[in-house]
Scaffold this motif. Structure first.
Motif, PDB file in Angstrom:
ATOM      1  N   ILE A  98       0.821  -1.221   0.000  1.00 24.70           N
ATOM      2  CA  ILE A  98       0.000   0.000   0.000  1.00 24.70           C
ATOM      3  C   ILE A  98       0.857   1.276   0.000  1.00 24.70           C
ATOM      4  N   PRO A  99       1.904   1.373   0.845  1.00 23.89           N
ATOM      5  CA  PRO A  99       2.676   2.637   0.837  1.00 23.89           C
ATOM      6  C   PRO A  99       3.258   2.957  -0.544  1.00 23.89           C
ATOM      7  N   PHE A 102       0.443   3.938  -2.901  1.00 25.47           N
ATOM      8  CA  PHE A 102      -0.008   5.289  -2.556  1.00 25.47           C
ATOM      9  C   PHE A 102       0.915   6.338  -3.165  1.00 25.47           C
ATOM     10  N   SER A 119      -7.418   1.627  -2.144  1.00 29.28           N
ATOM     11  CA  SER A 119      -7.597   0.621  -1.089  1.00 29.28           C
ATOM     12  C   SER A 119      -8.940   0.733  -0.377  1.00 29.28           C
ATOM     13  N   PRO A 124      -8.466  -4.020   2.809  1.00 33.62           N
ATOM     14  CA  PRO A 124      -8.591  -2.700   3.443  1.00 33.62           C
ATOM     15  C   PRO A 124      -9.914  -2.011   3.112  1.00 33.62           C
ATOM     16  N   MET A 126     -13.520  -0.996   5.226  1.00 31.23           N
ATOM     17  CA  MET A 126     -14.330  -0.910   6.444  1.00 31.23           C
ATOM     18  C   MET A 126     -13.600  -1.480   7.662  1.00 31.23           C
ATOM     19  N   SER A 128     -10.386  -1.481   8.103  1.00 27.51           N
ATOM     20  CA  SER A 128      -9.340  -0.518   8.459  1.00 27.51           C
ATOM     21  C   SER A 128      -9.935   0.631   9.268  1.00 27.51           C
ATOM     22  N   LEU A 129     -11.089   1.125   8.829  1.00 27.48           N
ATOM     23  CA  LEU A 129     -11.747   2.214   9.560  1.00 27.48           C
ATOM     24  C   LEU A 129     -12.052   1.790  10.990  1.00 27.48           C
ATOM     25  N   VAL A 284     -18.906  -0.451  -1.330  1.00 26.83           N
ATOM     26  CA  VAL A 284     -17.946   0.463  -0.701  1.00 26.83           C
ATOM     27  C   VAL A 284     -17.298   1.355  -1.758  1.00 26.83           C
ATOM     28  N   THR A 305      -7.116   7.929   1.107  1.00 32.56           N
ATOM     29  CA  THR A 305      -7.743   6.661   1.491  1.00 32.56           C
ATOM     30  C   THR A 305      -9.011   7.015   2.271  1.00 32.56           C
ATOM     31  N   LEU A 306      -9.771   6.007   2.665  1.00 33.41           N
ATOM     32  CA  LEU A 306     -10.969   6.271   3.476  1.00 33.41           C
ATOM     33  C   LEU A 306     -10.617   6.993   4.778  1.00 33.41           C
ATOM     34  N   PHE A 307      -9.359   6.871   5.226  1.00 32.02           N
ATOM     35  CA  PHE A 307      -8.931   7.570   6.445  1.00 32.02           C
ATOM     36  C   PHE A 307      -8.987   9.092   6.284  1.00 32.02           C
TER      37      PHE A 307
END
Lengths: 327, 327
Positions: A98-99, A102, A119, A124, A126, A128-129, A284, A305-307
């Motif tokens: 992922i890094p 990204f 992601s 990754p 829901m 991850s959240l 999603v 990301t969702l974050f």
């Protein structure tokens, strides 16, 4: 109306198409495929199917492109490429990479001034959240993720490559005792073997050596050797009747302690039970596409990301309505 | 270091103080009380306790003020008042009055250029986030919220006002059959009575008419009349031994359908089991304070809720670290 393009029309692309019909503020505007577009029949009337090579000619018709390729080889190449042309969303799920993904997507999206959310899905996504929220609110504690009961395509494919195997379906199954130990709040140390078992249904060639096939499965490095694995041989008819779905799911459980002496225990558990892994992921992705569109409208660019997305941006409802009805 | 002030030093204020010790990037810098400050002993050495009336003189010492008052009368007055001086966070939980509270706080915060996050906790709070996420990703379906097993202070207080009652503790209990019906994906219609039962432990005065007390409880309008309620009489010793905690929890379950004919069902379930309702709420408030600080640093002002805060802002970890470790 937010106009959505789909890149890649497999299980995930079809799932996105179906999900769009459930969202009144969004519409499918184009499907792109690496196959011959004439060979791809979609469900939505009046929407063009184009060659992936022609995507650059359709940027005016698409607000957000949902990239429905595979994580192993498609997305590392596709997401940066199309982030240079569109706002994009993908479901890249190779956690270790992922890094790197990204960074690549971020560079392309920043250069183009687009918003690219990577992601997004359930893990990754829901899961991850849920890890993020529960670790933020309960900093002293331990987080556990369990997967299943569900079909792992990668493990099923690995078994299919064994000599004498016609078809195979692998279920990942969380161990009930491990789940209960986590829910007790005792923060147990659990090994790979403690947490999940694997169950493999195999259709073998007539006369194949079943003991050899079983042996090759249960000792397979990285796939099965660290698990207790059960192998069951069934006929093709049973496979087709009982194992044609793609269910999945799992659990994220945070066990945390609070109080003057950390004497109080709290368990936050998030559980998914999914009839169709790709269709849930599609849901999603579609909500994330709404978020990507709104982030872009608000002037953001680069990889996200969702974050990074305020939750309200994923909903079709206004902030006022959300506060009034579901806050 | 993010410097946190606490307004009001009851169960919630003490919970916030304990939670701050678990967060290395935050510190308690001041406690404000409506009592005589000399009478308030806090756990953290070297931190000043001041009269609430002096709060305006301490704005330079506090980055975010966590307001730990009650929703019925304290917060509607306190949150707008202190949002004019500080970035603030509250746990306002009177759902029906959230829009009005939001407007009042928003006006004060916008005028002062502060960030004010309201209604943070578990419901509203974590439960709301779960409703929002799961309704956004599964737009076709039904959401159910269950509370308990846990102590309702409001219901306990109502029973204590009955003649002949010395002490009372009311537990709200979700009905297992209702939970199972929801998890089945059949999207049942459930009445108030179907979803929860109420269990009341009462310490009665000697010679009190227990039948009358029971009758007054089970028929009490708005509190018990719509529920199946069980009343048990116990002695003061048993009450102190078995019912001195403030546990709570509950479930948010979304049952959703996807696919061409909506033939696939998905269940997303979020479950909390909390040893201490106020301490868990405190954990959410502290993480939210971090988010409020970062929103303010990023130039935001006005009233917000958890719906408006990018999840990454609640975590002490950097976005890079979050992507690497928990995405």
């Amino acid at each position: 109306m937010i106009r959505i393009g789909i890149m890649g029309y497999g299980n995930l692309g079809r799932g996105v198409e179906c999900a769009l019909k459930q969202n009144d503020d969004m519409e499918l505007s184009a499907v792109f495929t690496r196959r011959n577009p004439d060979d791809v029949k979609i469900l939505t009337a009046g929407v063009g199917v184009y060659s992936a090579d022609e995507a650059a000619q359709h940027t005016d018709e698409v607000d957000v492109l949902i990239i429905c390729g595979g994580s192993a080889t498609d997305l590392p190449e596709q997401t940066p490429k199309y982030a240079a042309l569109f706002n994009v969303v993908d479901s890249f799920d190779t956690h270790a990479r992922i890094p790197e993904h990204f960074e690549n997507v971020d560079a392309a999206a920043k250069a183009a001034g687009t918003t690219a959310v990577i992601s997004s899905g359930w893990d990754p996504g829901m899961f991850s959240l849920n890890r993020l929220y529960s670790e933020s609110i309960l900093p002293a504690g331990k987080t556990y993720t369990f997967w299943g009961r569900g079909v792992s395509q990668g493990h099923s494919d690995a078994v299919r490559r064994i000599d004498g195997v016609i078809d195979a379906r692998q279920y990942t199954i969380p161990v009930d005792e491990a789940l209960e130990a986590v829910r007790s709040g005792r923060e147990p140390e659990l090994s790979t073997r403690d947490k999940h078992t694997r169950l493999v249904y195999v259709v073998a060639e007539e006369g194949a050596d079943k003991a050899r096939i079983t042996g090759e499965i249960v000792t397979m490095k990285n796939y099965f050797d660290e698990y207790d694995t059960t192998v069951e041989f069934i006929d093709a008819e049973t496979m087709a009747r009982d194992h044609s779905g793609i269910p999945h799911g799992g659990f994220v459980i945070r066990s945390g302690r609070t109080g003057r002496e950390e004497e109080n225990t709290h368990i936050a558990e998030y559980k998914l039970r999914l009839d169709s892994n790709p269709e849930f992921t599609s849901g999603v992705l579609v909500a994330t596409a709404r978020g990507a569109y709104r982030m872009a409208q608000a002037g953001s660019s680069g990889a996200k990301t969702l974050f990074d997305i305020p939750p309200a941006m994923l909903s079709p409802e206004s902030p006022e309505e959300l506060r009034r009805t579901i806050l």
